[in-house]
Structure formats: C-alpha cells, structure tokens
Scaffold this motif. Structure first.
Motif, PDB file in Angstrom:
ATOM      1  N   HIS A 274       0.841  -1.211   0.000  1.00 34.97           N
ATOM      2  CA  HIS A 274       0.000   0.000   0.000  1.00 34.97           C
ATOM      3  C   HIS A 274       0.867   1.249   0.000  1.00 34.97           C
ATOM      4  O   HIS A 274       0.609   2.218  -0.754  1.00 34.97           O
ATOM      5  N   ARG A 277       2.366   1.638  -3.567  1.00 39.38           N
ATOM      6  CA  ARG A 277       1.438   2.171  -4.555  1.00 39.38           C
ATOM      7  C   ARG A 277       1.103   3.636  -4.274  1.00 39.38           C
ATOM      8  O   ARG A 277       1.048   4.469  -5.194  1.00 39.38           O
ATOM      9  N   ARG A 340      -2.280   2.722 -10.235  1.00 42.21           N
ATOM     10  CA  ARG A 340      -3.743   2.754 -10.202  1.00 42.21           C
ATOM     11  C   ARG A 340      -4.329   1.393 -10.557  1.00 42.21           C
ATOM     12  O   ARG A 340      -5.302   0.929  -9.937  1.00 42.21           O
ATOM     13  N   GLU A 343      -4.275  -1.273  -7.703  1.00 43.81           N
ATOM     14  CA  GLU A 343      -5.113  -1.087  -6.521  1.00 43.81           C
ATOM     15  C   GLU A 343      -6.137  -2.207  -6.422  1.00 43.81           C
ATOM     16  O   GLU A 343      -6.825  -2.515  -7.401  1.00 43.81           O
TER      17      GLU A 343
END
Length: 508
Positions: A274, A277, A340, A343
C-alpha cells in the motif's frame, strides 16, 4: 483415491493374502500329516507281517499262487493299498494289483532303501515317496521291509523286500471333496473370524489415524478458499483446538504457528504494498506538473531558436533535453497508471463494444506517425468472421492496444507493416498486433512482460525511444483485469505477433 481408502485396500489385501497363506499352510500341513501317518501305519503293518512270517521268499517259491492269494488277503480291506514282493534288485516278483506288469518290471531302488532305513532306524518323522507300479506317472507314499532267506548265518545279505504302496485318490472331485472337508467349519470359520477381527481393528486404527489428517486437510482447503484474512474468526476450528501429543497433533500445532507467521508477514506485505502504490501514485502526480512546465519551456526555446543560425548548437541541445523530458513524463504517467491498476479496489467500467471499431480509431491515431516512418498500418478483417463484440473497458482496452502499436512502431524500419485484427473464437476475443519488424530473441520472450525489462536493445536507451519496460507490463495487467491473458510469438528477422485473449461475454 484418499489415504483412508488406500490404507483400507492395503489392509484388505493383506488380510486376503494372510488368509490364503494360512489356508495353504493348513493344506500343506494336513497333507504332510496324512502322508506321515500313512507311512507309519504301513511301516508298522510290514513289521508285523515280517515278524510273523520270516520265510516269505521261501513260501513264494514253494506255492506261488497260494502265496499271491494270501498277499491279497492281507490288503483285502485296504483298497487303496497294494503289496509287492521285490528281489534284491527291485524287480517285482509278486503283486496284489490288478494291473499285469511286464516281466522284469523294476521300481527305483533308492526310495525303497530309504524307506527301509527310515522305518527300521526310526530317524524322526517323515515319509518316503516312491514308484507306484500301477501308476508310474505319479509317486505314492511307500513303505518297505527287508526279506532274507532262511539260512544259518544271520548276517546274510538282503534277498528281497516287502514293498507296500499306499495309493491316493488323485481325481479332481476327490481332491475338491477333501479340500472342502479340510476347510469346513472347524478350519474355515476360525480363519474367517480372525481375518474379520483383524480387519475391524485395522479399520478402527485407520479411522483414528486419518481423522486428524482429514481435519487438517479440510482446514487447509478452507484457508485456500478464504485466503490469509486478518479476521481471527476465519481460522478453522481444527487449528484452534489444543493440539495432541502425537505426530498429527504436532503437525497441527506447527501448521497453526506457520499460519500465524504467514498472517503477520502478509499484513506487513500489504502495508508495504500500500505504501509503495501510494508513494508511486503521489510521486507520479507531483512530478507531472514540473515536467509539463519543463516541456513547455523547452518547446518555447526550441521555437525561439529554430530560425537563429547562431543558436544552432543550443537548438540541438534543447531538442535532446525536450526528447528526454517527454520520455520522463511518459514514464511518470506509466508509473501512475500501473499504481492505479494495481489497486485492489480498482474496478473495470465494462460496456459492449465492437473491438474492430476501437482498433480503427487506434489506427487513425497512429496513421500520421506510421506514414512519416514509412510503415504500413492497417486492419485485417476476415470476410467470414462475425462481429467482434465483447464487454470491455474502452479506455483500458485502447491503452493496451495503443501500447502495442507504439512499441511496434519504435522498432519497425521503413517498408515494414503493422497489422491489427480482432475476432471472436471459442467464446473469447482474440486481438492481435502483428508486425514485420526485426523480431525478438528467444531468450527475451519469457521476460517480455516483466516490469522495467527491455528486450530489444537495437535502440539505445539513452535516446529514450526504447521505453522503460512499462508499456508491455501495463498491457499484461489490463488483460488480467479483464480475466484474460497475453502472449507473444516472435523470431529474429521474422516479425512479432502479440495476442490478447479476453472473455467475449457481452453481459457485465
């Protein structure tokens, strides 16, 4: 086949083999006992006869017919027994059988002498098999006793033998009847009971041994279906119970510890992923503005110095800076796009579209660039193919195909061709981007869709034209999000074909 079934079949097979072995041993022991008993009875019979009649040879010589009748009377009540008088060489002199023997018929003398030694010497248990004059194709239990003529010297040599052959009924019916009698209730019932009891105990042991293994297998299957969730309630009950002290209990405890370790590591990886990203997305967003401003400034300088011969060198440097800045901007955008797409909450916006129409739009976008490079860019539409309609995310689909076309244009020389095609086949949409360029080496194909991997080195990375290995990675990720796959076929000098296989269902 489960382990429990394998163990059960193994125990059953072992029980059957054991039962057959026991039955075979019983039959063999019964046959040996029968033969030894027959030999002992026959030997005792001959001993009594010779003890009461020590001049049998003389009687035979004096009255042959009466002697033969007398011998038959000795075995009158033993229909399976025949009595013979042999001379010292084994020649049959007198026979009680009905079969007429040829003159000078002899039996093997070795078994006769062995029967004499065993019968008179008392060498433990056992029996002797010898010739059966009436049935020379089979052996029979025999007994023999030496005969001597009535002379003064007791050490005189053996003059003959009293030879007793105990016949056995060798017919299949008789043997089957004997087998049934041998395996009747007193023998077969205990064997069957032992096998059944052993099988029952084995079944109980198998159930006790495999029950923890089955529970552990179910727990593993449940975890495989649910994944490494952080919710403690997702832990199977088999892993929450106190482990036993046996090997399966230790295995269950070790598995529970491993699961806890994996969950901690998985949580740490999720946090790191997390952060990665989010960091890449933030970095991409923050770099876009300064890079866009830099590109605008460099374009202004390029336009201002393009007509000034005195600034030719400065104009060349600005072109290099502008080309690398644009490449950096594309790299930043690709990094943001990958972040993106990675995710977990990212969702496709599917809609039924005709893939050929999308390919035509992409062809129009790259038509001017292809023409300037002298490369033919066209769409191949099979005549007999139906409409290539599928539920796609239009934006992502166009991005994937555009990346493939852009990648092909980078490496195709003047005179080459790039062909786009799309068709439905076996419930899937097959989209192909084929070029007649230089091709890709076989060693590079397995890594072609790895991130930051550059396969074709014909273009120097310093120029920025070769990309940074993210375009094909984005293509692969888009295909995976659609539930499809991407593969590539290429040979050096023979061009490259990249195919997208996507589900062709039109319902969302």
């Amino acid at each position: 086949m489960t382990v429990r079934l394998k163990l059960a079949l193994t125990v059953l097979a072992t029980g059957l083999v054991t039962a057959l072995g026991v039955i075979t041993a019983v039959l063999y022991g019964f046959q040996r006992f029968e033969h030894e008993t027959t030999f002992q009875r026959a030997n005792a019979f001959l001993a009594r006869v010779t003890a009461n009649y020590d001049d049998l040879l003389d009687l035979q010589q004096r009255q042959p017919e009466e002697f033969r009748a007398w011998l038959r009377g000795l075995v009158l009540y033993e229909p399976d027994t025949q009595l013979y008088v042999l001379d010292g060489e084994g020649t049959v002199i007198v026979s009680t059988g009905q079969t007429a023997l040829s003159p000078g018929f002899k039996v093997a003398l070795g078994p006769v002498q062995a029967a004499v030694e065993r019968g008179r010497g008392g060498r433990g248990t056992g029996y002797v098999m010898g010739d059966d004059p009436e049935r020379m194709d089979a052996d029979a239990v025999i007994a023999a006793w030496p005969l001597r003529r009535a002379v003064i010297r007791n050490e005189a040599n053996v003059a003959g033998y009293l030879y007793l052959v105990c016949h056995t009924d060798d017919s299949p019916a008789a043997r089957w009847a004997a087998l049934r009698r041998s395996l009747a209730g007193p023998t077969l019932a205990p064997i069957a009971g032992i096998v059944a009891l052993a099988t029952l105990f084995a079944a109980l042991i198998i159930a006790a041994v495999t029950r923890p293994l089955r529970r552990l297998t179910e727990a593993v299957a449940s975890l495989s279906a649910r994944g490494l969730e952080d919710d403690p309630g997702s832990t199977p009950p088999a892993l929450l119970a106190a482990p036993g002290r046996d090997e399966f209990g230790q295995l269950t405890g070790a598995f529970a510890m491993m699961l806890e370790t994996l969950r901690r590591q998985w949580a740490a990886l999720r946090r790191l992923d997390h952060f990665r990203r989010e960091g890449v997305s933030n970095l991409s967003h923050d770099l876009r503005s300064p890079l866009t401003a830099t590109v605008a400034c460099l374009e202004t300088l390029q336009a201002r110095w393009s007509e000034d011969p005195a600034r030719a060198e400065d104009h060349r440097l600005v072109e290099v800076a502008l080309r690398n800045t644009r490449n950096a901007a594309r790299l930043v955008q690709s990094l943001g796009d990958l972040a993106r797409l990675d995710e977990p909450a990212f969702e496709l916006r599917r809609e039924p579209v005709d893939a050929v129409e999308l390919l035509d739009q992409i062809r129009a976008r790259f038509a001017e660039r292809a023409a300037s490079q002298g490369v033919t860019l066209r769409i191949d539409e099979p005549v007999d193919a139906g409409p290539a309609v599928a539920a796609l995310d239009v934006e992502l689909f166009e991005r994937a195909v555009a990346n493939l076309v852009d990648n092909a244009l980078k490496f195709c020389s003047r005179g080459a061709a790039i062909v786009l095609s799309a068709l439905r086949r076996d419930g899937q949409l097959e989209v192909c981007v084929a070029d007649s360029g230089p091709g890709i080496a076989a060693a590079d194909l397995p890594h072609l869709f790895d991130r930051f991997y550059q396969a074709r080195q014909s273009v120097a990375p310093a120029t920025g034209e070769g990309g940074k290995g993210l375009g094909l990675a984005i293509v692969k990720r888009i295909a995976e999000l659609h539930g499809g796959r991407v593969d590539v076929a290429s040979q050096p000098g023979a061009g490259t074909q990249v195919r997208l296989w996507l589900p062709a269902a039109v319902s969302g």
